[in-house]
Design a protein around this motif. Structure first.
Motif, PDB file in Angstrom:
ATOM      1  N   TYR B  35      25.860  -5.894  53.960  1.00  0.00           N
ATOM      2  CA  TYR B  35      26.141  -6.929  53.102  1.00  0.00           C
ATOM      3  C   TYR B  35      25.131  -8.081  53.424  1.00  0.00           C
ATOM      4  CZ  TYR B  35      30.724  -5.038  52.343  1.00  0.00           C
ATOM      5  OH  TYR B  35      31.929  -3.929  51.942  1.00  0.00           O
ATOM      6  N   GLN B  37      25.160 -12.246  53.025  1.00  0.00           N
ATOM      7  CA  GLN B  37      25.939 -13.275  52.752  1.00  0.00           C
ATOM      8  C   GLN B  37      25.220 -14.653  52.724  1.00  0.00           C
ATOM      9  OE1 GLN B  37      29.247 -14.214  55.813  1.00  0.00           O
ATOM     10  NE2 GLN B  37      30.461 -15.122  54.052  1.00  0.00           N
ATOM     11  N   GLY B  42      30.809 -15.498  49.541  1.00  0.00           N
ATOM     12  CA  GLY B  42      31.356 -14.472  50.097  1.00  0.00           C
ATOM     13  C   GLY B  42      30.130 -13.343  50.423  1.00  0.00           C
ATOM     14  N   PRO B  43      30.723 -12.115  51.127  1.00  0.00           N
ATOM     15  CA  PRO B  43      29.426 -11.226  51.186  1.00  0.00           C
ATOM     16  C   PRO B  43      29.207 -10.611  49.943  1.00  0.00           C
ATOM     17  CG  PRO B  43      31.021 -11.303  52.974  1.00  0.00           C
ATOM     18  CD  PRO B  43      31.582 -12.199  52.008  1.00  0.00           C
ATOM     19  N   PHE B  45      27.850  -6.910  48.741  1.00  0.00           N
ATOM     20  CA  PHE B  45      27.573  -5.397  49.064  1.00  0.00           C
ATOM     21  C   PHE B  45      26.286  -4.972  48.626  1.00  0.00           C
ATOM     22  CE2 PHE B  45      28.547  -1.260  49.866  1.00  0.00           C
ATOM     23  CZ  PHE B  45      28.057  -0.485  48.918  1.00  0.00           C
ATOM     24  N   GLN B  56      26.656   4.604  48.242  1.00  0.00           N
ATOM     25  CA  GLN B  56      26.958   3.699  47.162  1.00  0.00           C
ATOM     26  C   GLN B  56      25.787   2.465  47.335  1.00  0.00           C
ATOM     27  OE1 GLN B  56      30.797   2.344  47.673  1.00  0.00           O
ATOM     28  NE2 GLN B  56      31.461   3.355  45.756  1.00  0.00           N
ATOM     29  N   ARG B  57      25.616   2.023  46.250  1.00  0.00           N
ATOM     30  CA  ARG B  57      24.593   0.795  46.393  1.00  0.00           C
ATOM     31  C   ARG B  57      25.022  -0.322  45.347  1.00  0.00           C
ATOM     32  NH1 ARG B  57      19.325   0.832  47.830  1.00  0.00           N
ATOM     33  NH2 ARG B  57      18.089  -1.055  47.332  1.00  0.00           N
ATOM     34  N   GLY B  58      24.937  -1.513  45.745  1.00  0.00           N
ATOM     35  CA  GLY B  58      25.298  -2.684  45.045  1.00  0.00           C
ATOM     36  C   GLY B  58      23.964  -3.109  44.241  1.00  0.00           C
ATOM     37  N   LEU B  88      22.806 -14.567  55.942  1.00  0.00           N
ATOM     38  CA  LEU B  88      23.356 -13.716  57.120  1.00  0.00           C
ATOM     39  C   LEU B  88      23.582 -12.476  56.627  1.00  0.00           C
ATOM     40  CD1 LEU B  88      25.001 -13.928  59.924  1.00  0.00           C
ATOM     41  CD2 LEU B  88      26.998 -14.375  58.793  1.00  0.00           C
ATOM     42  N   LEU B  90      25.157  -8.818  57.360  1.00  0.00           N
ATOM     43  CA  LEU B  90      26.494  -8.185  57.900  1.00  0.00           C
ATOM     44  C   LEU B  90      26.347  -6.722  57.853  1.00  0.00           C
ATOM     45  CD1 LEU B  90      28.927 -10.867  56.545  1.00  0.00           C
ATOM     46  CD2 LEU B  90      28.067 -10.694  58.940  1.00  0.00           C
ATOM     47  N   ARG B  99      40.147   2.629  54.213  1.00  0.00           N
ATOM     48  CA  ARG B  99      39.662   1.235  53.417  1.00  0.00           C
ATOM     49  C   ARG B  99      39.339   0.246  54.136  1.00  0.00           C
ATOM     50  NH1 ARG B  99      44.130   2.435  48.802  1.00  0.00           N
ATOM     51  NH2 ARG B  99      43.697   4.666  48.257  1.00  0.00           N
ATOM     52  N   GLU B 100      39.574   0.018  55.374  1.00  0.00           N
ATOM     53  CA  GLU B 100      39.545  -1.122  56.129  1.00  0.00           C
ATOM     54  C   GLU B 100      38.207  -0.996  56.934  1.00  0.00           C
ATOM     55  OE1 GLU B 100      44.383  -1.383  56.972  1.00  0.00           O
ATOM     56  OE2 GLU B 100      42.974  -0.881  58.633  1.00  0.00           O
ATOM     57  N   GLN B 101      37.284  -2.209  56.756  1.00  0.00           N
ATOM     58  CA  GLN B 101      35.945  -2.346  57.209  1.00  0.00           C
ATOM     59  C   GLN B 101      36.183  -3.314  58.415  1.00  0.00           C
ATOM     60  OE1 GLN B 101      32.881  -2.941  54.351  1.00  0.00           O
ATOM     61  NE2 GLN B 101      33.709  -1.200  53.064  1.00  0.00           N
ATOM     62  N   TYR B 102      35.316  -2.938  59.488  1.00  0.00           N
ATOM     63  CA  TYR B 102      35.437  -3.813  60.620  1.00  0.00           C
ATOM     64  C   TYR B 102      33.712  -4.441  60.721  1.00  0.00           C
ATOM     65  CZ  TYR B 102      40.052  -2.308  61.404  1.00  0.00           C
ATOM     66  OH  TYR B 102      41.243  -2.224  61.676  1.00  0.00           O
ATOM     67  N   PHE B 103      33.708  -5.768  60.897  1.00  0.00           N
ATOM     68  CA  PHE B 103      32.228  -6.391  60.724  1.00  0.00           C
ATOM     69  C   PHE B 103      31.802  -6.624  62.104  1.00  0.00           C
ATOM     70  CE2 PHE B 103      31.514  -7.320  56.220  1.00  0.00           C
ATOM     71  CZ  PHE B 103      32.677  -7.063  55.613  1.00  0.00           C
TER      72      PHE B 103
END
Lengths: 110, 112
Positions: B35, B37, B42-43, B45, B56-58, B88, B90, B99-103
């Motif tokens: 990500y 930021q 907000g971040p 993607f 996947q790509r943003g 920044l 991330l 579905r939970e992501q940890y940064f």
């Protein structure tokens, strides 16, 4: 178009003064709503995941709730160490990407 | 249990240069997302890697590219740096199907 809006942008509270942060969303097929806490210059710290309307999650002084259009993060009797930016994100069912709000900067004064 | 780590912490580059940022996922995680930021936002993607492939790509230009290694660590490369790339960066890790992501703590990139 998938969109997340957080309000207010900033919130100043006295220690012990309870309040709520709002996250409104428009998304194609919600696959989850996430709350994160971010301290300055650091990465977001995972707090909660909510999947369906009516669901609630609690952790210490924080409680997250979810409706079909918005989520609230309630903070009860906050302490100065709760000061941070709180970010909300939704997982879109159309592309399975996280869509983020800009965050609410919370400041708790002693 | 080691969390997500990123290196370097800070980086200063000049316009037109290239940069590589590195990420090691949380132990047991096999999926890495990147990500960007900007300050006060907000971040955003950039892309996600799983099984060494970009899954996947943003909405980021081809100047942004990445790689995932067999040990699940990942790199983000940015070519032809622009002033607007200052942000920044991330890295987040997750377990496939979760579905939970940890940064991680992020890498602060400044382009002058």
């Amino acid at each position: 178009e998938d969109q997340v809006t957080q309000s207010p942008e900033a919130l100043r509270l006295q220690e012990g003064e309870s309040s709520s942060l709002n996250c409104s969303y428009t998304v194609s097929g919600l696959r989850g709503l996430f709350w994160y806490r971010q301290d300055p210059g650091k990465g977001p710290e995972f707090l909660f995941t909510l999947y369906s309307a009516g669901e609630e999650k609690e952790k210490e002084r924080l409680k997250a709730t979810l409706t079909k259009k918005e989520s609230f993060l309630h903070i009860t009797a906050p302490k100065p160490e709760d000061s941070a930016t709180y970010l909300c994100a939704v997982l879109s069912g159309s592309n399975y990407q996280l869509i983020w709000g800009a965050g609410t900067k919370l400041i708790i004064k002693p | 249990d080691a969390g997500v780590t990123q290196s370097p912490t800070h980086l200063i580059k000049t316009r037109g240069q290239q940069v590589t940022l590195r990420c090691s996922p949380k132990s047991g995680h096999d999926t890495v997302s990147w990500y960007q930021q900007a300050l006060g936002q907000g971040p955003q993607f950039i892309f996600q890697y799983y099984e060494e492939e970009e899954r996947q790509r943003g909405n980021f230009p081809d100047r942004f590219s990445g790689h995932q290694f067999p040990n699940y660590s990942s790199e983000l490369n940015v070519n032809a740096l622009l002033l607007g790339d200052s942000a920044l960066y991330l890295c987040a890790s997750s377990l496939e199907g979760s579905r939970e992501q940890y940064f991680g703590p992020g890498t602060r990139l400044t382009v002058t």
